[in-house]
Motif scaffolding. Sequence first.
Motif, PDB file in Angstrom:
ATOM      1  N   MET A  36       0.852  -1.171   0.000  1.00  0.00           N
ATOM      2  CA  MET A  36       0.000   0.000   0.000  1.00  0.00           C
ATOM      3  C   MET A  36       0.900   1.236   0.000  1.00  0.00           C
ATOM      4  SD  MET A  36      -2.935   1.140   2.761  1.00  0.00           S
ATOM      5  CE  MET A  36      -4.099  -0.086   2.264  1.00  0.00           C
ATOM      6  N   PRO A  37       0.629   2.193  -0.872  1.00  0.00           N
ATOM      7  CA  PRO A  37       1.441   3.408  -0.911  1.00  0.00           C
ATOM      8  C   PRO A  37       1.366   4.184   0.396  1.00  0.00           C
ATOM      9  CG  PRO A  37       0.063   3.235  -2.877  1.00  0.00           C
ATOM     10  CD  PRO A  37      -0.376   2.161  -1.934  1.00  0.00           C
ATOM     11  N   THR A  38       2.428   4.905   0.694  1.00  0.00           N
ATOM     12  CA  THR A  38       2.529   5.645   1.947  1.00  0.00           C
ATOM     13  C   THR A  38       1.391   6.639   2.117  1.00  0.00           C
ATOM     14  OG1 THR A  38       4.923   5.429   1.840  1.00  0.00           O
ATOM     15  CG2 THR A  38       4.048   7.078   3.337  1.00  0.00           C
ATOM     16  N   HIS A  39       0.985   7.342   1.061  1.00  0.00           N
ATOM     17  CA  HIS A  39      -0.086   8.333   1.196  1.00  0.00           C
ATOM     18  C   HIS A  39      -1.417   7.676   1.568  1.00  0.00           C
ATOM     19  CE1 HIS A  39      -0.716   7.149  -3.012  1.00  0.00           C
ATOM     20  NE2 HIS A  39      -1.955   7.564  -2.859  1.00  0.00           N
ATOM     21  N   ARG A  40      -1.645   6.448   1.119  1.00  0.00           N
ATOM     22  CA  ARG A  40      -2.875   5.743   1.493  1.00  0.00           C
ATOM     23  C   ARG A  40      -2.845   5.317   2.954  1.00  0.00           C
ATOM     24  NH1 ARG A  40      -5.321   1.970  -3.204  1.00  0.00           N
ATOM     25  NH2 ARG A  40      -5.702   3.645  -4.690  1.00  0.00           N
ATOM     26  N   ILE A  41      -1.678   4.930   3.435  1.00  0.00           N
ATOM     27  CA  ILE A  41      -1.543   4.570   4.850  1.00  0.00           C
ATOM     28  C   ILE A  41      -1.791   5.794   5.704  1.00  0.00           C
ATOM     29  CG2 ILE A  41       0.073   3.803   6.632  1.00  0.00           C
ATOM     30  CD1 ILE A  41       1.388   2.061   4.439  1.00  0.00           C
ATOM     31  N   ALA A  42      -1.222   6.934   5.311  1.00  0.00           N
ATOM     32  CA  ALA A  42      -1.409   8.169   6.067  1.00  0.00           C
ATOM     33  C   ALA A  42      -2.876   8.588   6.073  1.00  0.00           C
ATOM     34  CB  ALA A  42      -0.541   9.278   5.482  1.00  0.00           C
ATOM     35  N   THR A  43      -3.557   8.461   4.937  1.00  0.00           N
ATOM     36  CA  THR A  43      -4.970   8.821   4.857  1.00  0.00           C
ATOM     37  C   THR A  43      -5.818   7.887   5.711  1.00  0.00           C
ATOM     38  OG1 THR A  43      -4.663   9.688   2.635  1.00  0.00           O
ATOM     39  CG2 THR A  43      -6.907   9.163   3.286  1.00  0.00           C
ATOM     40  N   ALA A  44      -5.544   6.598   5.653  1.00  0.00           N
ATOM     41  CA  ALA A  44      -6.288   5.634   6.459  1.00  0.00           C
ATOM     42  C   ALA A  44      -6.059   5.875   7.939  1.00  0.00           C
ATOM     43  CB  ALA A  44      -5.880   4.214   6.086  1.00  0.00           C
ATOM     44  N   SER A  45      -4.829   6.182   8.303  1.00  0.00           N
ATOM     45  CA  SER A  45      -4.500   6.467   9.695  1.00  0.00           C
ATOM     46  C   SER A  45      -5.239   7.705  10.172  1.00  0.00           C
ATOM     47  CB  SER A  45      -2.992   6.653   9.850  1.00  0.00           C
ATOM     48  OG  SER A  45      -2.682   7.045  11.156  1.00  0.00           O
ATOM     49  N   SER A  46      -5.241   8.746   9.359  1.00  0.00           N
ATOM     50  CA  SER A  46      -5.926   9.987   9.700  1.00  0.00           C
ATOM     51  C   SER A  46      -7.432   9.771   9.849  1.00  0.00           C
ATOM     52  CB  SER A  46      -5.652  11.036   8.624  1.00  0.00           C
ATOM     53  OG  SER A  46      -6.354  12.206   8.876  1.00  0.00           O
ATOM     54  N   THR A  47      -8.011   8.993   8.943  1.00  0.00           N
ATOM     55  CA  THR A  47      -9.441   8.681   9.011  1.00  0.00           C
ATOM     56  C   THR A  47      -9.758   7.904  10.277  1.00  0.00           C
ATOM     57  OG1 THR A  47      -9.596   8.655   6.612  1.00  0.00           O
ATOM     58  CG2 THR A  47     -11.343   7.535   7.827  1.00  0.00           C
ATOM     59  N   CYS A  48      -8.926   6.941  10.611  1.00  0.00           N
ATOM     60  CA  CYS A  48      -9.123   6.137  11.814  1.00  0.00           C
ATOM     61  C   CYS A  48      -9.081   7.022  13.061  1.00  0.00           C
ATOM     62  CB  CYS A  48      -8.056   5.053  11.892  1.00  0.00           C
ATOM     63  SG  CYS A  48      -8.197   3.990  13.338  1.00  0.00           S
ATOM     64  N   VAL A  49      -8.093   7.890  13.147  1.00  0.00           N
ATOM     65  CA  VAL A  49      -7.968   8.787  14.298  1.00  0.00           C
ATOM     66  C   VAL A  49      -9.197   9.697  14.391  1.00  0.00           C
ATOM     67  CG1 VAL A  49      -6.640  10.725  15.243  1.00  0.00           C
ATOM     68  CG2 VAL A  49      -5.456   8.698  14.396  1.00  0.00           C
ATOM     69  N   SER A  50      -9.666  10.208  13.268  1.00  0.00           N
ATOM     70  CA  SER A  50     -10.847  11.079  13.261  1.00  0.00           C
ATOM     71  C   SER A  50     -12.089  10.351  13.747  1.00  0.00           C
ATOM     72  CB  SER A  50     -11.102  11.622  11.850  1.00  0.00           C
ATOM     73  OG  SER A  50     -10.056  12.440  11.434  1.00  0.00           O
ATOM     74  N   GLU A  51     -12.288   9.141  13.273  1.00  0.00           N
ATOM     75  CA  GLU A  51     -13.463   8.372  13.676  1.00  0.00           C
ATOM     76  C   GLU A  51     -13.430   8.047  15.169  1.00  0.00           C
ATOM     77  OE1 GLU A  51     -16.254   7.611  11.797  1.00  0.00           O
ATOM     78  OE2 GLU A  51     -15.282   8.989  10.405  1.00  0.00           O
ATOM     79  N   VAL A  52     -12.271   7.709  15.683  1.00  0.00           N
ATOM     80  CA  VAL A  52     -12.128   7.430  17.114  1.00  0.00           C
ATOM     81  C   VAL A  52     -12.391   8.700  17.907  1.00  0.00           C
ATOM     82  CG1 VAL A  52     -10.477   6.819  18.938  1.00  0.00           C
ATOM     83  CG2 VAL A  52     -10.604   5.440  16.860  1.00  0.00           C
ATOM     84  N   ALA A  53     -11.812   9.818  17.479  1.00  0.00           N
ATOM     85  CA  ALA A  53     -11.975  11.088  18.182  1.00  0.00           C
ATOM     86  C   ALA A  53     -13.429  11.529  18.225  1.00  0.00           C
ATOM     87  CB  ALA A  53     -11.121  12.172  17.523  1.00  0.00           C
ATOM     88  N   ASN A  54     -14.181  11.229  17.169  1.00  0.00           N
ATOM     89  CA  ASN A  54     -15.594  11.615  17.112  1.00  0.00           C
ATOM     90  C   ASN A  54     -16.512  10.619  17.807  1.00  0.00           C
ATOM     91  OD1 ASN A  54     -15.278  14.055  15.692  1.00  0.00           O
ATOM     92  ND2 ASN A  54     -15.055  12.936  13.777  1.00  0.00           N
ATOM     93  N   GLY A  55     -15.935   9.578  18.384  1.00  0.00           N
ATOM     94  CA  GLY A  55     -16.730   8.588  19.093  1.00  0.00           C
ATOM     95  C   GLY A  55     -17.503   7.658  18.184  1.00  0.00           C
ATOM     96  N   HIS A  56     -17.083   7.516  16.933  1.00  0.00           N
ATOM     97  CA  HIS A  56     -17.789   6.676  15.967  1.00  0.00           C
ATOM     98  C   HIS A  56     -17.271   5.250  15.931  1.00  0.00           C
ATOM     99  CE1 HIS A  56     -18.748  10.589  13.584  1.00  0.00           C
ATOM    100  NE2 HIS A  56     -19.537  10.434  14.626  1.00  0.00           N
ATOM    101  N   ALA A  57     -16.277   4.938  16.738  1.00  0.00           N
ATOM    102  CA  ALA A  57     -15.697   3.595  16.715  1.00  0.00           C
ATOM    103  C   ALA A  57     -15.744   2.995  18.117  1.00  0.00           C
ATOM    104  CB  ALA A  57     -14.252   3.655  16.226  1.00  0.00           C
ATOM    105  N   GLY A  58     -16.125   1.743  18.204  1.00  0.00           N
ATOM    106  CA  GLY A  58     -16.108   1.034  19.478  1.00  0.00           C
ATOM    107  C   GLY A  58     -14.848   0.202  19.641  1.00  0.00           C
ATOM    108  N   ILE A  59     -14.292  -0.181  18.487  1.00  0.00           N
ATOM    109  CA  ILE A  59     -13.067  -0.980  18.496  1.00  0.00           C
ATOM    110  C   ILE A  59     -12.303  -0.719  17.199  1.00  0.00           C
ATOM    111  CG2 ILE A  59     -14.202  -3.015  17.513  1.00  0.00           C
ATOM    112  CD1 ILE A  59     -12.348  -4.733  19.327  1.00  0.00           C
TER     113      ILE A  59
END
Length: 60
Positions: A1-24
């Motif tokens: 997976m290209p580095t920019h896709r990893i960074a985007t996925a990581s950023s999306t994951c952090v955002s979803e957790v921060a917004n309380g949209h993820a349980g795990i």
Amino acid sequence: MPTHRIATASSTCVSEVANGHAGIVLGLEVSRLARNNADWHRLIELSALSQTLILDEDGI
């Protein structure tokens, strides 16, 4: 997976957790996240604040 896709996925994951949209957060090879310690620590801190679990191949 290209580095920019990893960074985007990581950023999306952090955002979803921060917004309380993820349980795990399920992860394989979380060492990719751990490469950037700032992102990894931010995810761990936000997960603790939002009571989100982190699961990898080693357990919860």
